[in-house]
Design a protein around this motif. Structure first.
Motif, PDB file in Angstrom:
ATOM      1  N   SER A  87     -15.753 -20.500 -13.578  1.00 41.72           N
ATOM      2  CA  SER A  87     -14.590 -19.640 -13.129  1.00 41.72           C
ATOM      3  C   SER A  87     -14.522 -19.646 -11.726  1.00 41.72           C
ATOM      4  CB  SER A  87     -14.959 -18.169 -13.826  1.00 41.72           C
ATOM      5  OG  SER A  87     -16.068 -17.635 -12.996  1.00 41.72           O
ATOM      6  N   LEU A  88     -13.533 -19.355 -11.117  1.00 39.12           N
ATOM      7  CA  LEU A  88     -13.161 -19.176  -9.643  1.00 39.12           C
ATOM      8  C   LEU A  88     -12.725 -17.741  -9.369  1.00 39.12           C
ATOM      9  CD1 LEU A  88     -12.871 -20.260  -6.858  1.00 39.12           C
ATOM     10  CD2 LEU A  88     -10.368 -20.905  -7.522  1.00 39.12           C
ATOM     11  N   THR A  89     -13.387 -16.943  -8.533  1.00 44.21           N
ATOM     12  CA  THR A  89     -13.134 -15.632  -8.093  1.00 44.21           C
ATOM     13  C   THR A  89     -12.450 -15.636  -6.975  1.00 44.21           C
ATOM     14  OG1 THR A  89     -15.322 -14.985  -9.471  1.00 44.21           O
ATOM     15  CG2 THR A  89     -14.223 -13.266  -8.069  1.00 44.21           C
ATOM     16  N   LEU A  90     -11.608 -14.864  -6.805  1.00 46.23           N
ATOM     17  CA  LEU A  90     -10.715 -14.636  -5.697  1.00 46.23           C
ATOM     18  C   LEU A  90     -10.752 -13.130  -5.458  1.00 46.23           C
ATOM     19  CD1 LEU A  90      -7.366 -16.598  -6.413  1.00 46.23           C
ATOM     20  CD2 LEU A  90      -9.308 -17.413  -5.251  1.00 46.23           C
ATOM     21  N   SER A  91     -11.286 -12.912  -4.073  1.00 49.37           N
ATOM     22  CA  SER A  91     -11.409 -11.569  -3.421  1.00 49.37           C
ATOM     23  C   SER A  91      -9.954 -11.330  -2.933  1.00 49.37           C
ATOM     24  CB  SER A  91     -12.528 -11.311  -2.565  1.00 49.37           C
ATOM     25  OG  SER A  91     -13.769 -11.738  -3.343  1.00 49.37           O
ATOM     26  N   ILE A  92      -9.344 -10.127  -3.195  1.00 48.92           N
ATOM     27  CA  ILE A  92      -8.099  -9.659  -2.948  1.00 48.92           C
ATOM     28  C   ILE A  92      -8.277  -8.488  -2.016  1.00 48.92           C
ATOM     29  CG2 ILE A  92      -5.644  -9.312  -3.010  1.00 48.92           C
ATOM     30  CD1 ILE A  92      -6.001 -10.606  -5.696  1.00 48.92           C
ATOM     31  N   ALA A  93      -7.848  -8.363  -0.757  1.00 45.04           N
ATOM     32  CA  ALA A  93      -8.305  -7.126   0.193  1.00 45.04           C
ATOM     33  C   ALA A  93      -7.069  -6.966   0.950  1.00 45.04           C
ATOM     34  CB  ALA A  93      -9.519  -7.276   0.814  1.00 45.04           C
ATOM     35  N   GLY A  94      -6.805  -5.674   1.259  1.00 46.28           N
ATOM     36  CA  GLY A  94      -5.964  -5.209   2.264  1.00 46.28           C
ATOM     37  C   GLY A  94      -5.907  -3.525   2.574  1.00 46.28           C
ATOM     38  N   CYS A  95      -5.639  -3.296   3.606  1.00 45.76           N
ATOM     39  CA  CYS A  95      -5.750  -2.064   4.029  1.00 45.76           C
ATOM     40  C   CYS A  95      -4.389  -1.411   4.467  1.00 45.76           C
ATOM     41  CB  CYS A  95      -6.436  -1.903   5.543  1.00 45.76           C
ATOM     42  SG  CYS A  95      -6.909  -0.564   6.162  1.00 45.76           S
ATOM     43  N   GLY A  96      -4.103  -0.143   3.927  1.00 50.80           N
ATOM     44  CA  GLY A  96      -3.011   0.593   4.481  1.00 50.80           C
ATOM     45  C   GLY A  96      -3.466   1.483   5.583  1.00 50.80           C
ATOM     46  N   VAL A  97      -2.445   1.190   6.574  1.00 55.55           N
ATOM     47  CA  VAL A  97      -2.747   1.961   7.858  1.00 55.55           C
ATOM     48  C   VAL A  97      -1.576   2.824   8.370  1.00 55.55           C
ATOM     49  CG1 VAL A  97      -3.270   1.626  10.293  1.00 55.55           C
ATOM     50  CG2 VAL A  97      -4.144  -0.127   8.614  1.00 55.55           C
ATOM     51  N   MET A  98      -2.286   4.184   8.528  1.00 57.09           N
ATOM     52  CA  MET A  98      -1.295   5.197   9.385  1.00 57.09           C
ATOM     53  C   MET A  98      -1.612   5.146  11.099  1.00 57.09           C
ATOM     54  SD  MET A  98       0.815   6.654   7.058  1.00 57.09           S
ATOM     55  CE  MET A  98       1.347   8.190   7.765  1.00 57.09           C
TER      56      MET A  98
ATOM     57  N   PRO B 173       0.765  -1.342  -0.006  1.00 57.05           N
ATOM     58  CA  PRO B 173       0.133   0.129   0.092  1.00 57.05           C
ATOM     59  C   PRO B 173       0.532   1.056   0.116  1.00 57.05           C
ATOM     60  CG  PRO B 173       0.198  -0.948   2.020  1.00 57.05           C
ATOM     61  CD  PRO B 173       0.853  -1.907   1.368  1.00 57.05           C
ATOM     62  N   ASN B 174       0.214   2.270  -0.833  1.00 55.83           N
ATOM     63  CA  ASN B 174       1.050   3.678  -0.750  1.00 55.83           C
ATOM     64  C   ASN B 174       0.293   4.550  -0.398  1.00 55.83           C
ATOM     65  OD1 ASN B 174      -0.842   3.574  -2.671  1.00 55.83           O
ATOM     66  ND2 ASN B 174       0.535   4.005  -4.266  1.00 55.83           N
ATOM     67  N   GLU B 175      -0.921   4.285   0.225  1.00 52.81           N
ATOM     68  CA  GLU B 175      -1.957   5.380   1.084  1.00 52.81           C
ATOM     69  C   GLU B 175      -2.684   4.779   2.062  1.00 52.81           C
ATOM     70  OE1 GLU B 175      -4.743   7.479  -1.707  1.00 52.81           O
ATOM     71  OE2 GLU B 175      -3.346   6.831  -3.329  1.00 52.81           O
ATOM     72  N   ASP B 176      -3.135   5.546   3.169  1.00 53.73           N
ATOM     73  CA  ASP B 176      -3.910   5.125   4.259  1.00 53.73           C
ATOM     74  C   ASP B 176      -5.393   4.897   3.818  1.00 53.73           C
ATOM     75  OD1 ASP B 176      -4.766   4.572   6.588  1.00 53.73           O
ATOM     76  OD2 ASP B 176      -4.336   6.567   7.418  1.00 53.73           O
ATOM     77  N   LYS B 177      -5.647   3.730   3.210  1.00 56.07           N
ATOM     78  CA  LYS B 177      -7.049   3.458   2.764  1.00 56.07           C
ATOM     79  C   LYS B 177      -7.017   1.937   2.585  1.00 56.07           C
ATOM     80  CE  LYS B 177      -6.604   4.266  -2.179  1.00 56.07           C
ATOM     81  NZ  LYS B 177      -7.313   4.778  -3.351  1.00 56.07           N
ATOM     82  N   TRP B 178      -8.324   1.531   2.302  1.00 53.33           N
ATOM     83  CA  TRP B 178      -8.643   0.186   2.011  1.00 53.33           C
ATOM     84  C   TRP B 178      -8.464   0.014   0.660  1.00 53.33           C
ATOM     85  CZ3 TRP B 178      -9.181  -3.965   5.013  1.00 53.33           C
ATOM     86  CH2 TRP B 178      -9.988  -5.114   4.300  1.00 53.33           C
ATOM     87  N   PHE B 179      -8.090  -1.221   0.176  1.00 54.47           N
ATOM     88  CA  PHE B 179      -7.995  -1.603  -1.099  1.00 54.47           C
ATOM     89  C   PHE B 179      -8.622  -3.001  -1.315  1.00 54.47           C
ATOM     90  CE2 PHE B 179      -4.050   1.151  -0.084  1.00 54.47           C
ATOM     91  CZ  PHE B 179      -4.170   1.975  -1.310  1.00 54.47           C
ATOM     92  N   PHE B 180      -9.315  -3.003  -2.483  1.00 50.73           N
ATOM     93  CA  PHE B 180     -10.033  -4.280  -2.886  1.00 50.73           C
ATOM     94  C   PHE B 180      -9.976  -4.503  -4.416  1.00 50.73           C
ATOM     95  CE2 PHE B 180     -13.889  -6.544  -4.001  1.00 50.73           C
ATOM     96  CZ  PHE B 180     -13.801  -7.742  -3.061  1.00 50.73           C
TER      97      PHE B 180
END
Length: 1703
Positions: free
Chosen positions: A1399-1410, A1381-1388
């Motif tokens: 088809s197989l769907t993968l949900s990728i999530a992560g959160c950049g935190v300050m 992450p390069n910002e303080d926000k939630w990525f999805f």
């Protein structure tokens, strides 16, 4: 006018007079407490001297020598100082009374002078004001004179009169003011004279001021000497502590060395012991292996023998079947011949003219009597053989027990051996008696009549079988005991048992006379000690000075009770002893009662000393050898006395009871048969055999009795039951008769018991009904009773009386523990009159007393009777006609007149037609019964009708003939209602849109106990009722839920009724209401059917939300509205879809706005997943199956071991034990599984069981189909992106609904890692950091798959590192994904793994935190005012608002390493206020920090908070304590800065407010307060403190407001100054303040501890105020607490323009 200089001089004089007073008050308090303080100080000093004197003894020799010289010198100096202090105190003591009187006089004089000065000041102020008024009046008089002159010149008469009147008024006022001035002058002169006199008196007391100064100097010297003594004491104590610490360290080192040496020795001993144990273990293991090999050989031989026995048994059973068939045929032939003979006998008797029934009955009784005799003889023979064999076996087992017990008991001491032998002999005598008694009881003849000889044979055979089984069981028990004896006699390791010793031989050492003498002496000493101990030499329990006599130990349970024991078993109970005394106590076990020593053993580990409330456990083992109830106690001896715990052992016993003692059959007509039952209940744990017989002495009282012998029963067998019994008995008798032959053929291979078991199984397999009858016949030896032939009893000879009350089938048998048996009693009335019979139930158990009960009945004989005396009209409804025909029969030979009577209460509801009639001889008569129940039946019928059960019982009487004999019969009916209840009676469908249907549930209940048909008729077109279109049948009292479906066709209000009709044409109404709604939006499709979607994949569908509302004209097209409400305005309309939480559906966009005539595209996604609960249930099932398989394997191993050990047991015993294992194995496993079954809620998603279940369900998924309904809320207006939908008003009645059909199928590709989750959650990652995760995918299909991946955002934080191209069937490969992450926000983002079909769907999530924190304190934390050398604490909270765990550290600027450099700068008070950056203020003199904080460092978990405690501890008085607290995260970043402030005072009062006039930083040098001599000399010219109070008046406003300011006066909460609880304050308000426009509010008051009050000051500039010259006025504020303080308040008034320019 008085100038400022005069005031200052007066203030200085007053201060000179006041200055000694506080010191004198303090001296007075010190003198009052002097006696107590001197005593305490002397005691502390003497205690310290004792510690110093004894301190050298505690340390080592070196330490004492090193410190000896110093301690001697310190002690000499200490004694010198103490002598000086005593001298000083002796000098002060004579002058104490004089000081107190002087202080009191000075105080009174100063108060009087102060009051007089105030009076003079007021007089001067009045004089000055009066002079000013005179001057003003003189000026006004001059001005009036000039105006009079002008008006006279002008000739204005009116003005002249007005001015002259004014002049007269001014003259009078001027004269009055002059008189008032003269009076004030005289009073001022008098007051000045008095004030001068007081000043002269004050001058006389200068000598006393000098004395006070001397006293002060003496006290100062005393304080210095005390300080020196304390310093010396502290130094010596520190030296002594250092020496003690050194000595302790040396002792610890020595103890550590000793511990290490002991530990080494213990390790060496353990190694040696381990080697020895290994040797012994090897030997024992070798011996066990040899034993196991022998047992395996024996088991193999045993199994071969069993196989051969089973084969031989099969052949014998096959041969016996043929014999059984022949026997059956023979029995049938014999029965046929018996019938022929009976027919011949009847013909012969009829030819002779005799009574056929009587002769045949007597003949049958003779045959039965002979059969019973023969069966009785055979039974006696078998019983004799069985009893003899049983006695022999018991004698053999008794001898074995005597031998084994004599060997084991002989090891004990001689004294106890004699007592135990006596008790043992008594025990075996009791066993022999019980065995003889049981043998005698079994030898008594028990005979019962039977229908045929086969029953007797069967009884005998069963007796032999039971005897053989008992014999086998006894043999087995004996062999088991032999095995136990063998295993116990031979030890595993050679030891003391290898030494052979003879108990009868006495060693030479024991025969030595010297040793005998010493033993005698020791024994005498021991007896004396025991006598002393038992005579009451205990520690008394004393509580609060009184002796406590309560129990010191309590046991749980209070009584040791062994219930329902079996001889030969072992029982254990655990008791807990609790110390209930008030101190430490201990106890020991004394013993148990003498008569319980052979049966009770106690395992007790002494716990030692026990504190109050502590407990210990004791295990009591009971091994019963006699079947008797035992009582005794377990005795203990405690420190405070002896106590005991009662012990009770109760044997099994029978507790028998009958549910009733009298059976009343009532009145019955001759020829009927009535049956009643009575219950015999055994509530004890021991079963017994019972027998029911008639009472011996009731022949004289009762008419219906039998003349049978005591051994016979009251049961009779008749001819009709013989053929039925022959069939069942003939099937079983041959098997029983052939038992001896089977045993003889296979005696070498198998014992007879096995053959008997197989025969019993063959009997069970023939038929269930015949087996039950045969079992009853064999156990009870009785025949069945045929009720159809009961009238034959009447036709007996004249010598015998017919039996009218008799027993049923069950007359004797076994009643088990905690069970009951039903006994049938029959009443066959033969002769009119009262009948009574007495019965007795006797039992084989001699401890059970016989139970008696009686039966009574009445026989009646009327010529007319009703065949059906109970007319049952079944169930009737109200207001319905029911009819029945009643038949009356007559035995008479003449015509009889009948009259029918019904109760008057029921004449409205019931009628008999005709009411009078004649019945012909030996014929019948029919009567018509009409029953029409009204709703008033419950009230009219009275006691004949039961409202709870709705049962009507009406007695009807028939009067027969002229004698009016009565024949009664009863009409029964159950009256019920025909109502149907509709709940609720009203339905409000509410608001329903035209695009949907609303369903309401209605419960239709049948209140009747009869089934009723129903149907809803005349339904409107917009209503539908399901199921079955509103038609059906309701069972009695049944409730049926109906679905009322309403679909509005237009926007309007609906009100209608639904009609439900029953089968008898009753109508029930249901009122309904609804409101039709036309919503402003509509969906293009209200139903979406998805294609079959694989698990964890996505299917999408599109639809439109349309806004067709473009005109408000209702004529052209339907307009959206709610019912008859207002039309929705034309314009943009917003919508929002609300998806349920557990629904696997996503709608995008879920919120939007549609313009008129437009439509919005909606995408619906369906992602099926496996339910978590289903996965947990599957995991639990797999765990249970695994546990069951493991338990079964363990059970088999245990069974194999047991069979190997019991190789010497007979073949029959092994076969029965195996059968028991087979039967009970499943029950054991099920109980084990049920007890150990895990709960599905306890399983964790990361457990192996959960993962295995998920993979199993994924691969075996067969598909599913679900329906979901999603609401869509509609609101008029446009949605604001910032505020969302909050500004819109949404009507719930315009809601649209979308129905989704979602089929799911098994996937082709699944995620094999992370429990199969399709979500890759990186969690919280700090900005700039990179995290890598790997996911494993697997092909679970049977085809080769080519994979393709969707493209991730190239500018996003996610990156696919290792893509996979091909997957073979069953193959698994990993995928790599990184997150930076390069910002303080939630990525999805979504990553699709596509195949040809799914088809197989993968949900990728992560959160950049300050990191971020929130503090409960903003910038300043003010600790308030504190008494110096006291502490105060304050708490604030720091919360971690980020999602990361934050490490923190708390730093104070006063403890900073750079503070020394900062102190080299220019002081902050020299700089301007804008340039000051120093936050660290006054610090303690002792070098310790004023402020401290806890904790100083740690971690705050995400979302949690941490409490911090700040402690403020000043050591001297200052108002400028301050510091700076910094919160540092990660050791670098300063997250928060808090300024800490506080103030300290020596006295519990303070003044706060105004502008400070002193410097906020004090000098490091400790300055002493000015002496009283300086105060007397006039060096202190101003008050102790000055406070400037600035009041700014704003000029130019429309509504001027006075300028305001406040002063806060407070009292500090402390416990030091206990004598003075309140503080008084006074702010003097001189007249000058009022003249200058100042107003003071709450100038006086009293403060309690911890209380703060405000003094309000307001100012309005006077008329003569000059804005360019600020006004300054002074006043005195006085505080009185433990001391008196005076503050000079400077009031400064300024005028500020409201339009002043701002900088």
């Amino acid at each position: 006018m008085i100038s400022m200089e005069d005031k200052e001089t007066s203030y200085s004089e007053e201060e000179d007079q006041k200055s000694p007073l506080p010191f004198l008050e303090e001296k007075e308090k010190e003198d009052k407490a002097h006696g107590f303080s001197n005593g305490e100080e002397h005691w502390e000093e003497s205690e310290l001297e004792g510690e110093l004197a004894g301190g050298g003894k505690m340390g080592s020799k070196d330490a004492s020598e090193g410190v000896g010289d110093q301690s001697d010198s310190s002690m000499e100096s200490l004694e010198h100082c103490l002598g000086d202090i005593n001298n000083i105190q002796s000098m002060k003591s004579p002058d104490r009374i004089c000081m107190l009187a002087l202080q009191r006089n000075l105080k009174e004089l100063n108060d009087a002078a102060r009051e007089k000065e105030l009076v003079v000041q007021k007089a001067r102020d009045k004089l000055s004001t009066c002079q000013l008024q005179i001057k003003m009046l003189a000026k006004q008089l001059e001005r009036v004179d000039t105006e009079i002159e002008k008006e006279e010149e002008a000739g204005n008469v009116a003005a002249l009169s007005r001015l002259r009147a004014m002049r007269r008024r001014l003259c009078t006022e001027l004269e009055n003011e002059k008189d008032f001035e003269f009076q004030i002058f005289l009073t001022l002169k008098e007051n000045m004279l008095q004030m001068w006199q007081m000043e002269t008196e004050q001058g006389k007391y200068e000598i006393f001021h000098e004395q006070l100064k001397k006293y002060e100097e003496e006290l100062e010297m005393q304080y210095q000497e005390r300080a020196k003594v304390r310093i010396w004491k502290e130094k010596i104590a520190a030296l002594q502590a250092e020496e003690n610490q050194r000595s302790r360290e040396k002792k610890e080192e020595e103890a550590q060395k000793e511990y290490e040496e002991k530990h080494k020795k213990m390790l060496e001993d353990a190694e040696r012991n381990h080697k020895k144990a290994v040797c012994f273990l090897r030997k024992s293991m070798a011996r066990i292996h040899e034993k196991n090999a022998k047992e395996e050989v024996k088991t193999q031989e045993h199994m071969e023998g069993r196989i051969q026995a089973v084969l031989s048994l099969k052949t014998s059973i096959a041969s016996n079947r043929e014999k059984l068939r022949t026997l059956q045929v023979w029995n049938k032939a014999m029965a046929f011949e018996a019938k022929k003979q009976e027919m011949k006998m009847r013909e012969a008797i009829l030819a002779k003219g005799g009574n056929v029934a009587k002769e045949i009955f007597l003949h049958k009784r003779l045959l039965e009597h002979e059969k019973e005799k023969q069966a009785h003889r055979e039974r006696q023979k078998s019983r004799k053989i069985e009893i003899v064999s049983q006695i022999l076996r018991e004698n053999a087992s008794i001898r074995k027990r005597k031998k084994s017990q004599s060997c084991t008991k002989a090891i004990k001491g001689g004294g106890k051996l004699e007592d135990s032998l006596l008790w043992r002999m008594k025990t075996w005598q009791y066993i022999e008696k019980t065995c003889k008694r049981s043998a005698g009881a079994r030898a008594q003849p028990r005979c019962s009549p039977s229908a045929c000889s086969s029953a007797g044979e069967t009884t005998a055979s069963v007796g032999e079988i039971s005897g053989a089984i008992a014999h086998d069981v006894l043999c087995e028990s004996g062999e088991d005991k032999e095995e136990r004896d063998k295993t116990l006699v031979e030890p595993e390791f050679p030891g003391l048992w290898s030494q052979e010793c003879d108990l009868n031989k006495i060693s030479k050492e024991e025969m030595d006379p010297k040793q005998l003498a010493t033993r005698v002496e020791k024994k005498e000493i021991l007896e004396k000690k025991m006598e002393e101990f038992q005579s009451g030499i205990f520690h008394k329990q004393i509580v609060s000075g009184r002796e406590c006599n309560r129990r010191t130990f309590y046991s749980k349970p209070s009584c040791i009770h062994f219930k329902d024991f079996d001889v030969g078993q072992i029982y254990k109970k655990k008791i807990v002893l609790i110390n209930a005394s008030y101190g430490v106590n201990f106890f020991r076990l004394v013993g148990i009662s003498e008569w319980l020593k052979d049966f009770i053993s106690i395992h007790f580990d002494p716990p030692g000393k026990m504190s109050s409330g502590m407990s210990c456990e004791i295990v009591v083992t009971f091994k019963p050898m006699i079947n008797e109830t035992l009582e005794g106690e377990v005795m203990f001896m405690a420190q405070t006395g002896s106590f005991s715990v009662p012990l009770k052992c109760t044997a099994k016993r029978c507790i028998l009871a009958l549910d009733k003692e009298l059976i009343d059959f009532g009145s019955h007509v001759v020829g009927e048969t009535i049956s009643r039952t009575i219950n015999l209940t055994n509530s004890g744990a021991l079963g017994t055999r019972f027998k029911v017989q008639t009472s011996a002495g009731d022949s004289s009282k009762c008419r219906a009795t039998t003349k049978s012998s005591p051994g016979r029963m009251v049961i009779r067998h008749f001819s009709d039951c013989v053929p039925e019994k022959n069939v069942s008995n003939s099937l079983v008798t041959p098997v029983v008769e052939k038992k001896d032959q089977i045993c003889a053929d296979h005696s070498e291979e198998m014992p007879c018991s096995a053959a008997r078991e197989e025969q019993q199984r063959a009997e069970m397999s023939l038929s269930s009904s015949s087996t039950e009858r045969l079992g009853q016949d064999v156990l009870s030896s009785r025949a069945a009773l045929d009720t159809d032939n009961a009238h034959n009893l009447v036709e007996l000879s004249a010598e015998e009386t017919p039996v009218e009350i008799m027993l049923g089938k069950v007359t004797e048998g076994e009643i088990g523990p905690f069970s009951s048996v039903k006994l049938q009693i029959l009443f066959v009335p033969a002769i009119p009159g009262d009948v009574r019979a007495e019965f007795v139930i006797v039992f084989d158990n001699p401890d059970c007393k016989p139970l008696c009960f009686s039966a009574i009945g009445v026989s009646i004989d009327v010529p007319v009777w009703v065949p059906n005396p109970n007319i049952d009209l079944k169930i009737c409804m109200y207001d319905r006609l029911y009819q029945d025909c009643i038949v009356v029969r007559s035995r008479a030979k003449a015509t009889l007149r009948l009259k029918f009577e019904i109760r008057k209460e029921l004449s409205k509801h019931m009628e008999l037609l005709p009411k009078t009639g004649y019945i012909q001889a030996q014929s019948s008569f029919s009567v018509q019964l009409k029953f029409l129940p009204r709703h008033s039946l419950p009230e009219d019928a009275g006691s004949y009708f039961n409202e709870e059960t709705r049962i009507l019982e009406v007695p009807v009487t028939i009067l027969v003939g002229e004698k009016a004999k009565k024949v009664n019969f009863t009409v029964h009916a159950i009256v019920t209602t025909s109502d149907l209840e509709i709940s609720p009676a009203r339905i409000n469908f509410g608001y329903c849109t035209i695009y949907e249907a609303v369903q309401a549930n209605v419960k239709l209940t049948n209140k009747s106990i009869l089934p009723q048909e129903f149907g809803f008729v005349g339904l409107p077109e917009f209503v539908e009722i399901q199921p079955n279109d509103g038609l059906g049948i309701l069972l009695p009292l049944e409730s049926l839920t109906l679905d009322i479906i309403f679909k509005a066709n237009k926007a309007k209000e609906y009100s209608f009724e639904l009609t439900c009709k029953s089968e008898i044409n009753r109508q029930f109404k249901l009122s309904c209401r609804a409101v039709g709604v036309h919503p402003p939006l509509e969906l293009s499709h209200s139903l979406v059917q998805f294609a079959a979607t694989a698990l964890n994949s996505v299917s999408t569908a599109t639809l439109y939300v349309m806004n067709s509302h473009v005109s408000v004209n209702p004529v052209t097209h339907p307009v959206p509205r709610i019912g008859k409400g207002e039309v929705v305005p034309v314009g943009p309309t917003s919508f929002e879809f609300r998806v349920p939480e557990a629904c696997p559906v996503t709608i995008t966009p879920s919120v939007g706005t549609v313009l008129p005539g437009k439509k919005s595209l909606i995408e619906v996604s369906f992602r099926p997943t496996l339910p978590d609960q289903q996965i947990r249930e599957e995991a639990v099932r797999r765990l249970c199956r695994a546990a069951a398989a493991g338990a079964e394997i363990q059970k088999r191993k245990k069974d194999e071991k047991k069979e190997g050990k019991k190789s010497s047991i007979s073949m029959s015993r092994q076969q029965s034990s195996r059968q028991l294992v087979r039967d009970g194995g499943n029950k054991y496993l099920t109980s084990l599984n049920s007890s150990e079954q895990p709960r599905s809620e306890e399983l964790k998603p990361d457990s192996d069981a959960y993962m295995a279940a998920q993979a199993f369900l994924m691969r075996n998924f067969r598909g599913s189909f679900e329906k979901y309904i999603i609401p869509c809320f509609v609101a008029s207006g446009r949605i604001d992106e910032r505020k969302g939908s909050e500004n819109l008003s949404c009507s719930p009645y315009n809601t649209l609904y979308l129905e989704l059909h979602c089929p799911a199928v098994a996937p082709a590709v699944v995620v094999a890692s992370d429990n199969g989750k399709n979500t890759v959650n990186f969690g919280d990652v700090a900005v700039g950091h990179r995290m890598m995760k790997r996911i494993t995918i697997q092909n679970i299909s049977l085809e080769k798959l080519e994979l393709k991946f969707s493209v991730l955002n190239p500018n996003g934080p996610f990156l696919l590192v290792r893509p996979v191209e091909m997957l073979e069937p069953g193959e698994s490969k990993p995928l790599g994904i990184s997150f930076c992450p390069n910002e303080d926000k939630w990525f999805f983002e979504m990553l699709d793994v596509r195949t040809a079909k799914t088809s197989l769907t993968l949900s990728i999530a992560g959160c950049g935190v300050m990191p971020s924190i929130v503090c409960s304190v903003e910038e300043i934390l003010n600790m308030g005012y504190v008494i110096s050398r006291e502490k105060v604490t304050s708490t604030f909270k720091m919360q971690n608002t980020s999602t990361l765990t934050l490490p923190y550290s708390m730093q104070l600027d006063s403890l900073s390493s750079t503070r020394d450099k900062d102190q080299q700068r220019i002081p902050s008070f020299i700089m301007s206020s804008l340039q000051r950056t120093e936050l660290v203020g006054t610090q303690n003199y002792n070098g310790l920090s004023v402020f401290s904080i806890f904790p100083t460092e740690g971690e705050i978990v995400a979302g949690k908070s941490q409490d911090f405690t700040v402690t403020f501890s000043p050591d001297h008085e200052s108002l400028y304590y301050s510091d700076c607290l910094k919160v540092v995260l990660f050791g670098k970043e300063i997250a928060h800065v808090i300024r800490l402030k506080g103030a300290a005072r020596e006295h519990p009062m303070f003044v706060e407010g105004g502008v400070p006039l002193d410097v906020p930083i004090e000098s490091l040098a400790v300055t002493s307060p000015p002496s009283s001599q300086e105060a007397l000399n006039g060096e202190l010219q101003e008050p102790a403190k000055s406070i400037l109070l600035v009041l700014e008046y704003i000029e130019g406003e429309s509504s001027p407001v006075p300028a305001r300011a406040e002063l806060k006066v407070g009292s500090i909460q402390t416990a030091q100054f206990a004598s003075k609880k309140s503080v008084e304050f006074t702010l003097e308000s001189p007249p000058l303040l009022q003249q200058k426009g100042f107003t003071i509010e709450a100038a006086k008051g009293t403060l309690e501890r911890g209380q703060v009050k405000c003094i309000g000051v307001s100012w309005v500039p006077p008329a003569d105020f000059r804005p360019d010259d600020p006004l300054l006025v002074t006043a005195l504020l006085t505080l009185k607490g433990d001391i008196k303080e005076t503050y000079q308040i400077l009031f400064m008034g300024k005028v500020v323009s409201a339009y002043a320019p701002t900088k």
